[in-house]
Design an enzyme around this catalytic site. Structure first.
Site, PDB file in Angstrom:
ATOM      1  N   HIS A 338      41.732  72.743 -31.839  1.00  0.00           N
ATOM      2  CA  HIS A 338      42.087  73.648 -30.749  1.00  0.00           C
ATOM      3  C   HIS A 338      41.082  74.767 -30.466  1.00  0.00           C
ATOM      4  CE1 HIS A 338      44.850  74.892 -27.739  1.00  0.00           C
ATOM      5  NE2 HIS A 338      45.981  74.698 -28.389  1.00  0.00           N
ATOM      6  N   TYR A 451      57.076  82.779 -27.555  1.00  0.00           N
ATOM      7  CA  TYR A 451      55.739  82.648 -26.982  1.00  0.00           C
ATOM      8  C   TYR A 451      55.745  81.460 -26.036  1.00  0.00           C
ATOM      9  CZ  TYR A 451      50.574  81.878 -27.316  1.00  0.00           C
ATOM     10  OH  TYR A 451      49.225  81.714 -27.067  1.00  0.00           O
ATOM     11  N   SER A 453      52.987  79.505 -23.706  1.00  0.00           N
ATOM     12  CA  SER A 453      51.558  79.477 -23.405  1.00  0.00           C
ATOM     13  C   SER A 453      51.329  79.337 -21.904  1.00  0.00           C
ATOM     14  CB  SER A 453      50.952  78.277 -24.136  1.00  0.00           C
ATOM     15  OG  SER A 453      49.572  78.280 -23.953  1.00  0.00           O
TER      16      SER A 453
HETATM   17  O1  BUJ Z   1      48.629  79.391 -26.196  1.00  0.00           O
HETATM   18  C1  BUJ Z   1      47.553  78.991 -26.606  1.00  0.00           C
HETATM   19  O2  BUJ Z   1      46.559  79.727 -26.687  1.00  0.00           O
HETATM   20  C2  BUJ Z   1      47.375  77.573 -26.980  1.00  0.00           C
HETATM   21  C3  BUJ Z   1      48.670  76.834 -27.289  1.00  0.00           C
HETATM   22  C4  BUJ Z   1      49.133  77.195 -28.676  1.00  0.00           C
HETATM   23  N1  BUJ Z   1      50.501  76.753 -29.034  1.00  0.00           N
HETATM   24  C5  BUJ Z   1      50.539  75.302 -29.224  1.00  0.00           C
HETATM   25  C6  BUJ Z   1      50.818  77.385 -30.330  1.00  0.00           C
HETATM   26  C7  BUJ Z   1      51.523  77.136 -28.055  1.00  0.00           C
HETATM   27  N2  BUJ Z   1      48.380  75.419 -27.189  1.00  0.00           N
HETATM   28  C8  BUJ Z   1      48.941  74.631 -26.280  1.00  0.00           C
HETATM   29  O3  BUJ Z   1      49.796  75.060 -25.541  1.00  0.00           O
HETATM   30  C9  BUJ Z   1      48.480  73.185 -26.197  1.00  0.00           C
HETATM   31  C10 BUJ Z   1      49.631  72.281 -26.361  1.00  0.00           C
HETATM   32  C11 BUJ Z   1      49.294  70.880 -25.936  1.00  0.00           C
HETATM   33  C12 BUJ Z   1      50.435  69.947 -26.171  1.00  0.00           C
HETATM   34  C13 BUJ Z   1      51.574  70.222 -25.253  1.00  0.00           C
HETATM   35  C14 BUJ Z   1      52.616  69.185 -25.412  1.00  0.00           C
HETATM   36  C15 BUJ Z   1      53.760  69.340 -24.477  1.00  0.00           C
HETATM   37  C16 BUJ Z   1      54.231  68.013 -23.933  1.00  0.00           C
HETATM   38  C17 BUJ Z   1      55.539  67.686 -24.306  1.00  0.00           C
HETATM   39  C18 BUJ Z   1      56.135  66.548 -23.530  1.00  0.00           C
HETATM   40  C19 BUJ Z   1      57.476  66.318 -24.120  1.00  0.00           C
HETATM   41  C20 BUJ Z   1      58.254  65.294 -23.414  1.00  0.00           C
HETATM   42  C21 BUJ Z   1      59.429  64.914 -24.273  1.00  0.00           C
HETATM   43  C22 BUJ Z   1      60.239  63.819 -23.674  1.00  0.00           C
HETATM   44  C23 BUJ Z   1      61.324  63.354 -24.616  1.00  0.00           C
END
Ligand code: BUJ
Length: 622
Positions: A338, A451, A453
């Site tokens: 990341h 939080y 994002s």
């Molecule tokens: O906020 C930041 O600086 C980066 C964040 C950090 N954190 C993960 C801690 C929040 N990073 C991201 O947001 C990247 C995340 C990438 C993956 C996201 C996945 C979400 C998709 C989910 C789909 C679910 C569907 C379910 C269906 C049953």
């Protein structure tokens, strides 16, 4: 810190600079976010500290930050400190930082054969790399309302705005040109463990692909010296060669080392280099990306998440900027490191690779690869002394213990989705966030730090900002739904939901415009520390620590190529909530180290969404 062996670089960034918010605004927003979390007397204490900070050391730091930002016109005020924080963390990156995104299955089932899918996804990934290098990748534009924002009238409107404000114009028309500077780090890159702080390494001259199979490492050149991709059937022949190699897992799979504490791993890496493995380690670090060919079938969605989030350790190199993972049944996903980039960049890559590999597959099932002979695959060899062997064994034991503690559960809610909520004139994202707030209130009996994002890729070198979804409005609403549910009519409850949605939308807009408070306050603290100042009292306030102890860590993405995604919780007693709100349903995928609490949270989440549905339908709560 970036080490470029061969400078290949293009600044794919947008023009507008990430604003440093006014200190006054950040403190006001911070106090508003603290309000639902604190009792009256705690709130007053925090308010006093915030005021003192704003008028004292904070003012000086803010002035300093503005000066620094003016001198660093080529980037954003958050880029350096944010990267530094990632690289300085000593925690293992797997489970704590690396997220995953899985592709939907190929709609033509016969193309989900492991070999066919691996070849097609690899070819499409390399095609993306080549478009990037030949500068024909279209700029990222995020359209919220395509009909209006893609129109000629909108383009004309934008052309009248000075470039410094055109992004704001785009914001109001809901079309966002996104910063693309992170893409340069997608390929040929790797995080390298170092004592105290890691480094990012890139060698854009390297032409080989790294393939992992049963913990063994293989490489072959996938590009010729002028950058042309190998014939797809030649790539497939190489993959056949690899798949038919060893059935048994490597005796000391080095991949486990990348699951270690970063200082521990840095020390073992030094030993690896000194034991004569420099060339092999270099080939791993500089490879275009890592293709992990797993030797098992995925049994269900939860197994798929475990496989993509952390796997069994031996067949991964978590330090690579990303790994493309494919299992025997053709399930495919990306696990990414990341520090170099965020979800927006990876999602674009995932979308394009999925579309290309399904619409223009490079190879067909039962193609002609088997008849080609593959002689150019090199299996990497390592010299491992007793100390390295024992480091691998220890890493494996620690990792196995940790991964067994992790639970991942998907959840689907089918009564409504995006279209229904929009029809109710509310924000789908706000409704999902509110459902989490109400569920957490039911479970913990209080509002917990949350939080969400939010990308700031609308700005040059923007990364993310935090939306603080726990608000005074969500607190009031949660109390009404849980404590006083009989006291309110459906209409009154609807009004409470509406006020949450309105405020959440406002916070979301502020965050996307770089007008949150988290990154600003974080940058001021970082500045104080880098000047060698003592940490200001404001940051030592237990309330500051508490608001940053995010029990609910959430992130969403919207894509028709993605099946699942997720990331670990950021605190041991929290939840990592990845979600997506589809047209007619919504779903999430939640990670936790507390299985029973997660089951309870999921039931509460479902209960909250059912309650909202009743209210939307005008039914009073029972
Ligand atoms: O906020 C930041 O600086 C980066 C964040 C950090 N954190 C993960 C801690 C929040 N990073 C991201 O947001 C990247 C995340 C990438 C993956 C996201 C996945 C979400 C998709 C989910 C789909 C679910 C569907 C379910 C269906 C049953």
């Amino acid at each position: 810190m970036w080490i470029h062996r061969q400078p290949w670089k293009r600044d794919h960034s947008t023009g507008s600079r990430l604003p440093v918010p006014e200190l006054e605004d950040s403190i006001r927003r911070y106090m508003a976010a603290q309000k639902p979390l604190l009792g009256d007397s705690e709130y007053r204490k925090t308010e006093k500290l915030a005021k003192a900070f704003k008028n004292g050391i904070g003012k000086e730091l803010h002035k300093n930050l503005i000066e620094l930002d003016k001198k660093n016109f080529h980037t954003s005020y958050i880029t350096g400190p944010w990267l530094d924080t990632y690289l300085s963390s000593r925690d293992p990156i797997v489970l704590n930082f690396n997220p995953f995104i899985t592709f939907k299955r190929d709609p033509q089932e016969s193309y989900n054969d492991q070999l066919v899918r691996a070849t097609n996804l690899t070819v499409s990934a390399i095609k993306f790399l080549n478009s990037l290098r030949s500068r024909i990748l279209e700029p990222d534009i995020y359209y919220v309302n395509p009909q209006w924002s893609k129109s000629k009238a909108f383009k004309r409107f934008l052309s009248f705005l000075p470039t410094s404000v055109s992004w704001y114009g785009a914001y109001f028309a809901e079309a966002y040109p996104l910063d693309m500077s992170q893409y340069v780090h997608l390929f040929n890159s790797c995080r390298v463990p170092k004592q105290g702080k890691d480094e990012l390494f890139s060698d854009h001259g390297a032409r080989h692909l790294l393939v992992m199979r049963n913990g063994h490492f293989y490489v072959f050149d996938i590009l010729d010296p002028i950058g042309n991709i190998l014939h797809p059937y030649e790539i497939q022949a190489h993959l056949i060669n690899i798949l038919q190699d060893e059935e048994t897992v490597a005796e000391y799979p080095l991949g486990y080392l990348t699951t270690e504490n970063r200082n521990t791993w840095a020390a073992v890496r030094e030993q690896l280099l000194q034991a004569g493995n420099e060339e092999s380690v270099y080939k791993i670090d500089s490879a275009i990306f890592c293709l992990c060919l797993d030797s098992f079938r995925v049994e269900n969605s939860s197994h798929l998440s475990h496989c993509m989030l952390h796997g069994y350790g031996y067949n991964r190199w978590f330090d690579k900027s990303f790994s493309l993972i494919i299992t025997v049944d053709g399930s495919a996903g990306i696990n990414f490191e990341h520090s170099w980039g965020d979800g927006v960049a990876v999602l674009r890559f995932v979308n394009e690779v999925y579309a290309d590999s399904t619409k223009h597959p490079a190879v067909v099932p039962r193609g002609t690869a088997a008849t080609l002979c593959s002689t150019n695959v090199e299996k990497l060899q390592f010299h491992l002394n007793a100390s390295i062997q024992s480091a691998v064994t220890v890493a494996r034991q620690k990792f196995d213990k940790q991964r067994h503690k992790m639970t991942v559960k998907p959840f689907e809610f089918r009564k409504f989705g995006k279209q229904y909520v929009i029809q109710e004139r509310m924000s789908p994202d706000a409704i999902f966030q509110l459902a989490c707030q109400v569920a957490a209130y039911r479970q913990f009996g209080k509002i917990v730090p949350t939080y969400e994002s939010c990308s700031t890729a609308g700005f040059k070198h923007g990364r993310t900002e935090t939306i603080r979804s726990a608000t005074v409005y969500t607190k009031r609403c949660a109390q009404a739904f849980i404590r006083d549910r009989k006291k309110y009519s459906a209409q009154e409850l609807r009004k409470l939901i509406e006020s949450c949605s309105k405020y959440h939308k406002f916070l979301q807009m502020e965050a996307a415009l770089g007008q949150g408070f988290d990154r600003h306050l974080f940058a001021l603290r970082y500045l104080a520390e880098s000047r060698g100042d003592p940490v200001p009292e404001f940051y030592r306030d237990p309330a500051y620590q508490y608001i940053n102890y995010n029990i609910l860590s959430t992130s969403t993405l919207s894509s028709s190529s993605v099946f699942l995604g997720g990331f670990g919780p950021v605190v041991p007693d929290g939840f990592g909530i990845g979600y997506n709100i589809y047209d007619y349903w919504l779903g999430c995928n939640i990670t936790s180290y507390m299985e029973r609490d997660l089951d309870e949270f999921l039931l509460d989440l479902e209960g909250s969404l059912n309650d909202f549905f009743d209210v939307f339908q005008g039914r009073s709560l029972k």
